[in-house]
Design an enzyme around this catalytic site. Structure first.
Site, short mmCIF file in Angstrom:
data_model
loop_
_atom_site.label_atom_id
_atom_site.label_comp_id
_atom_site.label_asym_id
_atom_site.label_seq_id
_atom_site.Cartn_x
_atom_site.Cartn_y
_atom_site.Cartn_z
N TYR A 264 -0.42 -1.60 -9.98
CA TYR A 264 -1.37 -1.49 -8.86
C TYR A 264 -1.56 -0.05 -8.42
O TYR A 264 -1.62 0.24 -7.22
CB TYR A 264 -0.89 -2.33 -7.67
CG TYR A 264 -1.13 -3.80 -7.89
CD1 TYR A 264 -2.33 -4.38 -7.53
CD2 TYR A 264 -0.16 -4.61 -8.47
CE1 TYR A 264 -2.58 -5.72 -7.75
CE2 TYR A 264 -0.40 -5.96 -8.70
CZ TYR A 264 -1.61 -6.50 -8.33
OH TYR A 264 -1.86 -7.83 -8.55
N TYR B 58 -3.77 -16.16 -4.29
CA TYR B 58 -3.21 -15.25 -5.30
C TYR B 58 -1.99 -15.94 -5.88
O TYR B 58 -1.06 -16.30 -5.15
CB TYR B 58 -2.82 -13.89 -4.69
CG TYR B 58 -2.13 -13.02 -5.71
CD1 TYR B 58 -2.86 -12.31 -6.66
CD2 TYR B 58 -0.72 -12.95 -5.76
CE1 TYR B 58 -2.23 -11.55 -7.64
CE2 TYR B 58 -0.09 -12.19 -6.73
CZ TYR B 58 -0.84 -11.49 -7.66
OH TYR B 58 -0.22 -10.75 -8.63
N ASP C 74 2.84 -23.49 -4.56
CA ASP C 74 3.29 -22.16 -4.98
C ASP C 74 4.03 -21.54 -3.79
O ASP C 74 3.42 -20.98 -2.88
CB ASP C 74 2.10 -21.32 -5.39
CG ASP C 74 2.52 -19.90 -5.79
OD1 ASP C 74 3.71 -19.55 -5.61
OD2 ASP C 74 1.66 -19.14 -6.28
N LYS D 211 10.62 -14.46 -6.28
CA LYS D 211 10.83 -13.47 -5.22
C LYS D 211 12.23 -13.56 -4.57
O LYS D 211 13.18 -13.03 -5.11
CB LYS D 211 9.72 -13.56 -4.19
CG LYS D 211 8.36 -13.11 -4.77
CD LYS D 211 7.44 -12.61 -3.72
CE LYS D 211 6.07 -12.26 -4.28
NZ LYS D 211 5.94 -10.91 -4.78
C1 LIG Z 1 2.20 -16.90 -3.93
C2 LIG Z 1 2.49 -16.04 -5.12
N1 LIG Z 1 2.52 -16.60 -6.34
C3 LIG Z 1 2.80 -15.89 -7.44
C4 LIG Z 1 3.04 -14.53 -7.37
C5 LIG Z 1 3.34 -13.75 -8.61
O1 LIG Z 1 4.68 -13.39 -8.62
P1 LIG Z 1 5.19 -12.19 -9.55
O2 LIG Z 1 4.68 -10.94 -8.93
O3 LIG Z 1 6.67 -12.30 -9.49
O4 LIG Z 1 4.64 -12.42 -10.91
C6 LIG Z 1 3.02 -13.90 -6.12
C7 LIG Z 1 3.28 -12.47 -5.99
O5 LIG Z 1 3.01 -11.84 -5.02
C8 LIG Z 1 2.73 -14.67 -4.97
O6 LIG Z 1 2.69 -14.13 -3.75
#
Ligand SMILES: Cc1ncc(COP(=O)(O)O)c(C=O)c1O
Length: 438
Positions: free
Chosen positions: A32, A159, A251, A280
């Site tokens: 990014y 996202y 998610d 995370k």
């Molecule tokens: C809700 C959500 N799903 C998936 C992801 C993707 O995770 P990663 O960055 O570990 O690939 C993120 C990352 O910010 C996220 O906030």
């Protein structure tokens, strides 16, 4: 006022310029990051608790938990010891045909705390891969059952990650623009509000029969701008979606592990998901690990004498024992009563700060869910490209705080170990920054 400060900030960044920075600039391609215009990266040599330290001994409060992962802060010795011990016992083993204690224990413990009737844990590497696995599970579930449901339903402004499947189910945006032609088609709907809920329900009734799965970030859409929406309305929508036979994919990559005030955002909902994605905070931000949890109904659709019904997905580091051990240690810390109290306390402090924010007309839509506080600054067009973000990051760094707004959406998402004094410093900076835009 921002222009006046620039010379000081340039000086600070010039002073930070070290050989590590120079070496970095020659060989590293950062995520990014527009390398043409970016300021030199800060060499970080140490992290302890909420603080990150640079090579000049300056400290920065990590007010966004290093992209939302470091829930217990940095340099946690309890997790570090477990990592060390595991690394000396078994650091890695292929996860097909073999198993190991940390992977099984972690699966058992996660299944005992996840909100839902999950019975299986599939490991992968990060949030994006957890989402890829979830989408593949949902699509193949229907294919294994011989039913033609091949579309995915998702929310606008969502996202879900940066791999192709995860990008496909995310809002088409600046992030996805060059790839849009290569992303599979998705039915996008708005997040529910009291005004649009009936319209959404009728879309779901119409589209439902061809939809394999619905993916959603429960309660808070993170990278889309920390957009928060009501649990009750989501429940109403989920009931209709599930009623159409669609698999629900929560998610919780960002919302999991205490972020929303409870262990999982799903705890605010009556409706239970069929699939859940986690990453995370899973390892306390120490190691890369992703989890996709599935219900027994889903798992059973892959059981067959016909090998073609297998879920053909895996990564070299699937269920890495060190990452699993780190997660077990992180769970111990997460579930300590004192930590749960800290999470509640951060939520209360955010709520109190919201009252203060109401005094400033330049602040739009101030909101909080659990440990996440967010608001927009009414300065230019809303969105990621707004210059407010980089400007606040610079100002904050000069004051020993690390913040990374999403355009003009400013948010504060601290590690749970943040001290009262550190929280005060961040709130104080936020007010200072708001005043400068007023
Ligand atoms: C809700 C959500 N799903 C998936 C992801 C993707 O995770 P990663 O960055 O570990 O690939 C993120 C990352 O910010 C996220 O906030």
């Amino acid at each position: 006022m921002h222009a006046d400060r620039r010379p000081i900030i340039n000086l600070i960044f010039a002073a930070m310029s070290t050989s590590l920075t120079e070496r970095d600039r020659k060989v590293i391609w950062h995520p990014y990051t527009q390398h043409k215009t970016i300021l030199p990266p800060i060499p970080v040599v140490k992290g302890k608790g909420t603080l990150l330290y640079d090579d000049k001994g300056r400290s920065y409060i990590d007010a966004i938990s290093s992209w939302w992962v470091s829930i217990h802060g940095h340099g946690n010795s309890y997790i570090a010891e477990r990592i060390y011990k595991q690394a000396t016992e078994l650091e890695q083993v292929i996860f097909t045909g073999f198993t190991h204690e940390p992977a099984v224990e972690l699966a058992e413990r996660l299944l005992s705390i996840l909100p839902g009737d999950f019975s299986r844990i599939f490991y992968s590497d990060n949030g994006s891969t957890a989402v890829e696995v979830a989408i593949k599970m949902a699509i193949q579930y229907w294919s294994n059952k011989g039913e033609k449901r091949n579309r995915i339903l998702a929310f606008h402004d969502s996202y879900h990650g940066d791999t192709f499947g995860a990008m496909s189910v995310s809002e088409r945006s600046l992030f996805t623009a060059p790839f849009n032609d290569y992303l599979f088609e998705v039915v996008f709907i708005d997040t529910p509000t009291p005004d649009n809920i009936y319209e959404l329900l009728s879309i779901v009734r119409k589209e439902g029969p061809s939809i394999a799965g619905f993916i959603y970030e429960p309660l808070v859409q993170g990278a889309g701008g920390m957009r928060m929406y009501e649990a009750g309305l989501l429940d109403q929508l989920l009931a209709e979606i599930a009623g159409q036979g669609v698999l629900c994919i929560a998610d919780e990559v960002m919302t999991g592990f205490g972020r929303t005030g409870r262990l999982f955002a799903g705890e605010y909902l009556r409706h239970r998901a069929d699939i859940m994605c986690l990453s995370k905070g899973l390892t306390g931000g120490t190691m890369a690990l992703g989890v996709t949890a599935a219900t027994q109904r889903l798992f059973e659709a892959f059981l067959s004498d016909d090998r073609r019904k297998t879920l053909f997905h895996g990564h070299s580091f699937t269920a890495n024992p060190i990452a699993c051990a780190a997660s077990l240690a992180s769970l111990d810390l997460l579930l300590e009563e004192s930590n749960l109290q800290r999470i509640r306390h951060i939520g209360l402090r955010h709520e109190a700060f919201l009252e203060k924010l109401a005094l400033y007309p330049v602040v739009k839509n101030a909101r909080a869910t659990g440990t996440i506080l967010a608001f927009e600054l009414d300065a230019g067009e809303d969105g990621y490209i707004n210059a407010v973000g980089p400007s606040i990051t610079k100002e904050a760094l000069a004051r020993g705080i690390y913040l990374r707004p999403l355009g003009n959406t400013v948010y504060f998402m601290p590690p749970y170990c943040i001290t009262e004094n550190e929280m005060d410093q961040v709130y104080h900076f936020l007010v200072h920054s708001i005043v400068s835009y007023s």
